[in-house]
Motif scaffolding. Sequence first.
Motif, PDB file in Angstrom:
ATOM      1  N   UNK A  36       0.841  -1.195   0.000  1.00 47.78           N
ATOM      2  CA  UNK A  36       0.000   0.000   0.000  1.00 47.78           C
ATOM      3  C   UNK A  36       0.879   1.249   0.000  1.00 47.78           C
ATOM      4  N   UNK A  37       0.343   2.349  -0.497  1.00 51.80           N
ATOM      5  CA  UNK A  37       1.056   3.624  -0.479  1.00 51.80           C
ATOM      6  C   UNK A  37       1.300   4.040   0.969  1.00 51.80           C
ATOM      7  N   UNK A  38       2.426   4.714   1.204  1.00 50.23           N
ATOM      8  CA  UNK A  38       2.787   5.172   2.547  1.00 50.23           C
ATOM      9  C   UNK A  38       2.748   6.689   2.579  1.00 50.23           C
ATOM     10  N   UNK A  39       1.881   7.261   3.407  1.00 44.82           N
ATOM     11  CA  UNK A  39       1.749   8.705   3.557  1.00 44.82           C
ATOM     12  C   UNK A  39       2.488   9.130   4.815  1.00 44.82           C
ATOM     13  N   UNK A  40       3.250  10.213   4.722  1.00 48.65           N
ATOM     14  CA  UNK A  40       4.005  10.688   5.881  1.00 48.65           C
ATOM     15  C   UNK A  40       4.135  12.200   5.830  1.00 48.65           C
ATOM     16  N   UNK A  41       4.482  12.761   6.965  1.00 42.12           N
ATOM     17  CA  UNK A  41       4.718  14.194   7.059  1.00 42.12           C
ATOM     18  C   UNK A  41       6.197  14.458   6.803  1.00 42.12           C
ATOM     19  N   UNK A  42       6.511  15.541   6.132  1.00 36.87           N
ATOM     20  CA  UNK A  42       7.911  15.895   5.896  1.00 36.87           C
ATOM     21  C   UNK A  42       8.527  16.640   7.075  1.00 36.87           C
ATOM     22  N   UNK A  43       7.748  16.832   8.111  1.00 37.28           N
ATOM     23  CA  UNK A  43       8.279  17.465   9.316  1.00 37.28           C
ATOM     24  C   UNK A  43       9.284  16.515   9.965  1.00 37.28           C
ATOM     25  N   UNK A  44      10.390  17.050  10.411  1.00 40.26           N
ATOM     26  CA  UNK A  44      11.412  16.233  11.038  1.00 40.26           C
ATOM     27  C   UNK A  44      11.920  16.906  12.300  1.00 40.26           C
ATOM     28  N   UNK A  45      12.602  16.126  13.122  1.00 30.70           N
ATOM     29  CA  UNK A  45      13.301  16.674  14.281  1.00 30.70           C
ATOM     30  C   UNK A  45      14.762  16.268  14.161  1.00 30.70           C
ATOM     31  N   UNK A  46      15.627  17.131  14.627  1.00 32.09           N
ATOM     32  CA  UNK A  46      17.058  16.874  14.569  1.00 32.09           C
ATOM     33  C   UNK A  46      17.628  17.069  15.970  1.00 32.09           C
ATOM     34  N   UNK A  47      18.433  16.095  16.404  1.00 31.98           N
ATOM     35  CA  UNK A  47      19.073  16.171  17.717  1.00 31.98           C
ATOM     36  C   UNK A  47      20.567  15.974  17.552  1.00 31.98           C
ATOM     37  N   UNK A  48      21.337  16.695  18.371  1.00 28.92           N
ATOM     38  CA  UNK A  48      22.790  16.574  18.363  1.00 28.92           C
ATOM     39  C   UNK A  48      23.246  16.022  19.709  1.00 28.92           C
TER      40      UNK A  48
END
Length: 133
Positions: A60-72
């Motif tokens: 099936x198609x996969x829908x996702x948000x392009x929002x991301x989090x970045x941690x250092x």
Amino acid sequence: MNKNIKNIIMIVVLALSLSYSWANTKLVSASTTKTNKICIKVIKCNKHNIKIKIINSGKEDFYYSKRFTLKKYTRKKWKKKKFKNGVAFAKTAVVKAYSQEYVTIKWKDYFKKKLRKGKYKIKLVKTKKFVIK
């Protein structure tokens, strides 16, 4: 009386047909594929950008948000990087069934400065660690 019975029958038939069509409607959710069918790989990363490959091995198609989090990783703990003011994300994106998509994120579009050397982890669909040398 005969006219009232016809109206009641029409209302019942209409209600049943609407409830049947509503019950068979597939609702769109944030993800129609389980995430165990989704794999992400960091293809390239440097202080200017990161290129990520999202692979959908599901049917099936996969829908996702392009929002991301970045941690250092600093001082023995993960610290979340703050976005610059005015950052916006696309609402949703899709990876078709049995296919893949490449996502390139330019750091200057989301943060005030380019990234420095260190260990990072990004969460976009799933969490992936990477190092900038």
